[in-house]
Motif scaffolding. Structure first.
Motif, PDB file in Angstrom:
ATOM      1  N   ASP A 146      17.920 -15.073   6.822  1.00 29.51           N
ATOM      2  CA  ASP A 146      19.175 -14.580   7.365  1.00 29.51           C
ATOM      3  C   ASP A 146      19.320 -13.126   6.943  1.00 29.51           C
ATOM      4  O   ASP A 146      19.520 -12.839   5.764  1.00 29.51           O
ATOM      5  CB  ASP A 146      20.336 -15.433   6.833  1.00 29.51           C
ATOM      6  CG  ASP A 146      21.662 -14.934   7.351  1.00 29.51           C
ATOM      7  OD1 ASP A 146      21.653 -14.131   8.290  1.00 29.51           O
ATOM      8  OD2 ASP A 146      22.693 -15.356   6.816  1.00 29.51           O
ATOM      9  N   ASP A 147      19.176 -12.218   7.900  1.00 29.49           N
ATOM     10  CA  ASP A 147      19.326 -10.802   7.585  1.00 29.49           C
ATOM     11  C   ASP A 147      20.787 -10.418   7.709  1.00 29.49           C
ATOM     12  O   ASP A 147      21.361 -10.490   8.784  1.00 29.49           O
ATOM     13  CB  ASP A 147      18.487  -9.954   8.541  1.00 29.49           C
ATOM     14  CG  ASP A 147      17.041  -9.913   8.099  1.00 29.49           C
ATOM     15  OD1 ASP A 147      16.728 -10.565   7.088  1.00 29.49           O
ATOM     16  OD2 ASP A 147      16.247  -9.245   8.766  1.00 29.49           O
ATOM     17  N   MET A 148      21.350 -10.035   6.577  1.00 27.77           N
ATOM     18  CA  MET A 148      22.743  -9.599   6.631  1.00 27.77           C
ATOM     19  C   MET A 148      22.821  -8.122   6.995  1.00 27.77           C
ATOM     20  O   MET A 148      23.892  -7.605   7.244  1.00 27.77           O
ATOM     21  CB  MET A 148      23.422  -9.840   5.280  1.00 27.77           C
ATOM     22  CG  MET A 148      23.634 -11.314   4.988  1.00 27.77           C
ATOM     23  SD  MET A 148      23.926 -11.601   3.251  1.00 27.77           S
ATOM     24  CE  MET A 148      25.676 -11.290   3.167  1.00 27.77           C
ATOM     25  N   GLY A 149      21.700  -7.453   7.004  1.00 25.14           N
ATOM     26  CA  GLY A 149      21.648  -6.057   7.427  1.00 25.14           C
ATOM     27  C   GLY A 149      22.045  -5.080   6.344  1.00 25.14           C
ATOM     28  O   GLY A 149      22.244  -5.448   5.196  1.00 25.14           O
ATOM     29  N   MET A 150      22.153  -3.817   6.758  1.00 25.38           N
ATOM     30  CA  MET A 150      22.510  -2.766   5.818  1.00 25.38           C
ATOM     31  C   MET A 150      23.992  -2.881   5.478  1.00 25.38           C
ATOM     32  O   MET A 150      24.829  -2.968   6.360  1.00 25.38           O
ATOM     33  CB  MET A 150      22.218  -1.415   6.471  1.00 25.38           C
ATOM     34  CG  MET A 150      22.068  -0.296   5.497  1.00 25.38           C
ATOM     35  SD  MET A 150      20.629  -0.418   4.444  1.00 25.38           S
ATOM     36  CE  MET A 150      19.429   0.486   5.380  1.00 25.38           C
ATOM     37  N   ARG A 151      24.287  -2.915   4.210  1.00 23.24           N
ATOM     38  CA  ARG A 151      25.683  -3.024   3.771  1.00 23.24           C
ATOM     39  C   ARG A 151      25.962  -1.986   2.698  1.00 23.24           C
ATOM     40  O   ARG A 151      25.051  -1.539   2.015  1.00 23.24           O
ATOM     41  CB  ARG A 151      25.932  -4.404   3.143  1.00 23.24           C
ATOM     42  CG  ARG A 151      25.977  -5.529   4.101  1.00 23.24           C
ATOM     43  CD  ARG A 151      26.152  -6.784   3.294  1.00 23.24           C
ATOM     44  NE  ARG A 151      27.461  -6.796   2.678  1.00 23.24           N
ATOM     45  CZ  ARG A 151      28.431  -7.639   3.041  1.00 23.24           C
ATOM     46  NH1 ARG A 151      28.206  -8.533   3.969  1.00 23.24           N
ATOM     47  NH2 ARG A 151      29.591  -7.615   2.451  1.00 23.24           N
ATOM     48  N   LYS A 152      27.210  -1.688   2.559  1.00 25.20           N
ATOM     49  CA  LYS A 152      27.616  -0.815   1.467  1.00 25.20           C
ATOM     50  C   LYS A 152      27.666  -1.657   0.192  1.00 25.20           C
ATOM     51  O   LYS A 152      28.198  -2.769   0.211  1.00 25.20           O
ATOM     52  CB  LYS A 152      28.997  -0.262   1.771  1.00 25.20           C
ATOM     53  CG  LYS A 152      29.212   1.089   1.180  1.00 25.20           C
ATOM     54  CD  LYS A 152      30.526   1.662   1.651  1.00 25.20           C
ATOM     55  CE  LYS A 152      30.936   2.784   0.739  1.00 25.20           C
ATOM     56  NZ  LYS A 152      32.338   3.130   0.904  1.00 25.20           N
ATOM     57  N   LEU A 153      27.100  -1.111  -0.879  1.00 29.10           N
ATOM     58  CA  LEU A 153      27.146  -1.843  -2.138  1.00 29.10           C
ATOM     59  C   LEU A 153      28.515  -1.656  -2.778  1.00 29.10           C
ATOM     60  O   LEU A 153      29.157  -0.623  -2.594  1.00 29.10           O
ATOM     61  CB  LEU A 153      26.067  -1.315  -3.087  1.00 29.10           C
ATOM     62  CG  LEU A 153      24.622  -1.457  -2.631  1.00 29.10           C
ATOM     63  CD1 LEU A 153      23.702  -0.750  -3.605  1.00 29.10           C
ATOM     64  CD2 LEU A 153      24.240  -2.917  -2.531  1.00 29.10           C
ATOM     65  N   ALA A 154      28.926  -2.661  -3.521  1.00 29.92           N
ATOM     66  CA  ALA A 154      30.239  -2.588  -4.160  1.00 29.92           C
ATOM     67  C   ALA A 154      30.244  -1.567  -5.285  1.00 29.92           C
ATOM     68  O   ALA A 154      31.290  -1.038  -5.642  1.00 29.92           O
ATOM     69  CB  ALA A 154      30.642  -3.957  -4.683  1.00 29.92           C
ATOM     70  N   TYR A 155      29.086  -1.332  -5.844  1.00 32.92           N
ATOM     71  CA  TYR A 155      28.959  -0.305  -6.878  1.00 32.92           C
ATOM     72  C   TYR A 155      27.539   0.226  -6.789  1.00 32.92           C
ATOM     73  O   TYR A 155      26.641  -0.488  -6.335  1.00 32.92           O
ATOM     74  CB  TYR A 155      29.218  -0.909  -8.271  1.00 32.92           C
ATOM     75  CG  TYR A 155      28.484  -2.184  -8.542  1.00 32.92           C
ATOM     76  CD1 TYR A 155      27.204  -2.157  -9.075  1.00 32.92           C
ATOM     77  CD2 TYR A 155      29.047  -3.426  -8.236  1.00 32.92           C
ATOM     78  CE1 TYR A 155      26.510  -3.331  -9.313  1.00 32.92           C
ATOM     79  CE2 TYR A 155      28.368  -4.600  -8.468  1.00 32.92           C
ATOM     80  CZ  TYR A 155      27.093  -4.540  -9.013  1.00 32.92           C
ATOM     81  OH  TYR A 155      26.406  -5.707  -9.232  1.00 32.92           O
ATOM     82  N   PRO A 156      27.315   1.488  -7.154  1.00 30.69           N
ATOM     83  CA  PRO A 156      25.969   2.042  -6.992  1.00 30.69           C
ATOM     84  C   PRO A 156      24.939   1.360  -7.880  1.00 30.69           C
ATOM     85  O   PRO A 156      25.208   1.070  -9.057  1.00 30.69           O
ATOM     86  CB  PRO A 156      26.146   3.519  -7.364  1.00 30.69           C
ATOM     87  CG  PRO A 156      27.424   3.593  -8.107  1.00 30.69           C
ATOM     88  CD  PRO A 156      28.277   2.486  -7.622  1.00 30.69           C
ATOM     89  N   ILE A 157      23.783   1.059  -7.307  1.00 31.17           N
ATOM     90  CA  ILE A 157      22.657   0.519  -8.066  1.00 31.17           C
ATOM     91  C   ILE A 157      21.518   1.519  -7.914  1.00 31.17           C
ATOM     92  O   ILE A 157      21.160   1.881  -6.792  1.00 31.17           O
ATOM     93  CB  ILE A 157      22.211  -0.847  -7.522  1.00 31.17           C
ATOM     94  CG1 ILE A 157      23.368  -1.829  -7.504  1.00 31.17           C
ATOM     95  CG2 ILE A 157      21.064  -1.398  -8.354  1.00 31.17           C
ATOM     96  CD1 ILE A 157      23.016  -3.146  -6.855  1.00 31.17           C
ATOM     97  N   GLU A 158      20.959   1.947  -9.022  1.00 30.30           N
ATOM     98  CA  GLU A 158      19.885   2.940  -9.025  1.00 30.30           C
ATOM     99  C   GLU A 158      20.241   4.131  -8.138  1.00 30.30           C
ATOM    100  O   GLU A 158      19.441   4.591  -7.328  1.00 30.30           O
ATOM    101  CB  GLU A 158      18.553   2.312  -8.578  1.00 30.30           C
ATOM    102  CG  GLU A 158      18.037   1.275  -9.565  1.00 30.30           C
ATOM    103  CD  GLU A 158      16.766   0.589  -9.085  1.00 30.30           C
ATOM    104  OE1 GLU A 158      16.044   1.212  -8.290  1.00 30.30           O
ATOM    105  OE2 GLU A 158      16.534  -0.542  -9.502  1.00 30.30           O
TER     106      GLU A 158
END
Lengths: 132, 87
Positions: free
Chosen positions: A41-53
């Protein structure tokens, strides 16, 4: 054999083909360990809730599969090495209620998958870029 | 005592909808039990039953780990995106 669900967050800086290759790679790890992929199940590109790396967005993909515990162990080990994977999480579905829910999500994922693949498959047959 | 209560005592929303299992990817389910600052709301305010509160708690924690919902919302982030993360 247990029921598992793995969520992978892939770096947004990769190209589409590279993202697909990453998902395929994760799947092949499971199948190599005698696991069986049930759906993705591809949820696609999403905004992260907080920056990771230092990334603000991520490509979310969920893989549903049945496999042994060792397969999951191997998958997670490989994910840890992989720098293109921002996050991953495996959830085990063991009790009766959980498996019922698992089946529900499977059906949902398969539905969206089939509708997507019908649109995409004829258009995209491009060669994958080599990873340096 | 009744004056002090900020929230009306409600019945468990999840029981009403007969939810068997709460999926951490389903943010609409989690939203009932989150505060504006994405804290987990206590049972005394939401009226959730114990069974569903436990389910929601694990689901929210999982969603946090996978960056679906934030751990904290500080002043900077409140200005940036008040409610857009949860659709």
């Amino acid at each position: 054999m247990n029921h598992y669900e793995t969520l992978i967050v892939i770096k947004p800086t990769l190209t589409e083909e590279e993202i697909k290759a990453q998902i395929e790679r994760a799947k092949s790890i499971v199948t190599e360990q005698n696991g069986e992929i049930l759906a993705t199940d591809d949820m696609g590109m999403r905004k992260l809730a907080y920056p990771i790396e230092k990334q603000e967005r991520g490509y979310y993909s969920v893989i549903y599969f049945t496999a042994t515990g060792e397969a999951v162990h191997e998958l997670e080990r490989q994910m840890r090495y992989n720098e293109d994977v921002l996050r991953f999480m495996t959830v085990k579905y063991s009790s009766k209620k959980e498996i019922a829910q698992f089946e529900k999500m499977l059906a949902k994922a398969k539905k969206t998958e089939s509708s997507q693949s019908a649109e995409e498959s004829p258009a995209q047959e491009q060669s994958e870029k080599e990873e340096a | 005592m009744a004056e002090r209560r900020k929230f009306k005592k409600r019945y468990c929303r999840y029981c009403e909808q007969k939810v068997e299992f709460i999926d951490y990817k389903d943010l609409n389910m989690l939203k009932y039990s989150l505060s504006e600052r994405y804290k987990i709301m206590p049972r005394r305010l939401t009226g959730n039953c114990k069974k569903h509160q436990e389910m929601v708690t694990t689901a929210i924690k999982r969603a946090r780990q996978t960056a679906l919902i934030p751990y904290i919302v500080d002043r900077k982030r409140v200005v940036e995106n008040p409610f857009e993360l949860i659709k």
